[in-house]
Design an enzyme around this catalytic site. Sequence first.
Site, PDB file in Angstrom:
ATOM      1  N   MET A  30      48.498  56.316 -32.296  1.00  0.00           N
ATOM      2  CA  MET A  30      48.101  56.607 -33.616  1.00  0.00           C
ATOM      3  C   MET A  30      45.995  56.388 -33.638  1.00  0.00           C
ATOM      4  SD  MET A  30      50.192  55.423 -36.534  1.00  0.00           S
ATOM      5  CE  MET A  30      49.766  53.287 -36.866  1.00  0.00           C
ATOM      6  N   ASN A  32      41.865  55.453 -32.444  1.00  0.00           N
ATOM      7  CA  ASN A  32      41.349  54.103 -32.888  1.00  0.00           C
ATOM      8  C   ASN A  32      41.421  53.460 -31.061  1.00  0.00           C
ATOM      9  OD1 ASN A  32      39.609  52.220 -34.174  1.00  0.00           O
ATOM     10  ND2 ASN A  32      41.088  50.937 -35.072  1.00  0.00           N
ATOM     11  N   GLY A  36      43.809  48.196 -24.849  1.00  0.00           N
ATOM     12  CA  GLY A  36      45.793  48.554 -25.202  1.00  0.00           C
ATOM     13  C   GLY A  36      46.091  49.476 -24.550  1.00  0.00           C
ATOM     14  N   HIS A  37      45.876  50.817 -25.433  1.00  0.00           N
ATOM     15  CA  HIS A  37      45.965  51.731 -25.216  1.00  0.00           C
ATOM     16  C   HIS A  37      45.782  52.301 -23.651  1.00  0.00           C
ATOM     17  CE1 HIS A  37      45.421  52.052 -30.006  1.00  0.00           C
ATOM     18  NE2 HIS A  37      46.594  52.612 -29.425  1.00  0.00           N
ATOM     19  N   ARG A 150      53.691  46.500 -24.797  1.00  0.00           N
ATOM     20  CA  ARG A 150      55.251  45.265 -24.792  1.00  0.00           C
ATOM     21  C   ARG A 150      54.444  44.439 -25.884  1.00  0.00           C
ATOM     22  NH1 ARG A 150      59.400  44.463 -21.765  1.00  0.00           N
ATOM     23  NH2 ARG A 150      59.165  45.830 -20.279  1.00  0.00           N
TER      24      ARG A 150
END
Length: 283
Positions: A30, A32, A36-37, A150
């Site tokens: 989504m 931002n 982690g992305h 996860r």
Amino acid sequence: MLTLSDIGELRNHLHAARRDAKRIALVPTMGNLHAGHLALVDAARRDADVVVATIFVNPLQFGANEDFASYPRTLEADAQALASHGCDLVFTPRTDALYPHGLEAHTQVSVPDVSEGLCGANRPGHFTGVATVVSLLFNLVQPDAAYFGRKDYQQFMVIRKLVADLHFPIEIVGVPTQRAEDGLALSSRNGYLSAAERQRAPALYRTLCQVHDALRAGEAPPTALRDGLAALAEQGFKPDYLELRRAQDLGPIAPDTQEAILLVAAHLGTTRLIDNLAVSLPR
């Protein structure tokens, strides 16, 4: 890196890649974006010939009183980050392209059982919104593999069941939770925390670790969970839940359960945080 927002152009580009027998990986987001992305993109880059990321703030997965309108849109910075991590294509569709007849009239995908309880109980309709948009993206991109963090463990399990039940020929890859140095799981919503709340937020993960250690030491799950909830409340959190479930399907644990997962959701101020931790229960 190529940026596309038109469905026809996306399909044409990926048709050429499939014709050349290239392995396509999908990283749905989504926007931002945080580390982690980008760990998802890195994992996809290692495995695939073509890495496709999507940036779409999906209105269907937000509740009436949630943060859809205020959710940060940072497309330019996101595109730069994706390009620097070797993403080949970013797809940024318009809402009316994915939902041409509006949200209420659009066909929706519901995944039973695993989407119920936990966040499903506190965010009604959320996982239907997730399953619907992910099904759309699977249909449009037709990837060989798709990558999910996860940290959103229930979402990860919903997607796995969706793929199994609908026979999508897609490998679902779960990437471990990325954390700040103090243990807080990385999340786009961490930006909502005040400076004081950000200092307190790592207590969520510390509490999970304490409950994990108590369970490993043989403490009864009801006692360990009750103590964990009390610890969260003492540190200023308002828990939605702290539960122990079977890791394989999020079902209730049984006396013979060995691999389990602790899942927590709690509010700190106005920000809702989630986390989880795997635990191997003693025999």
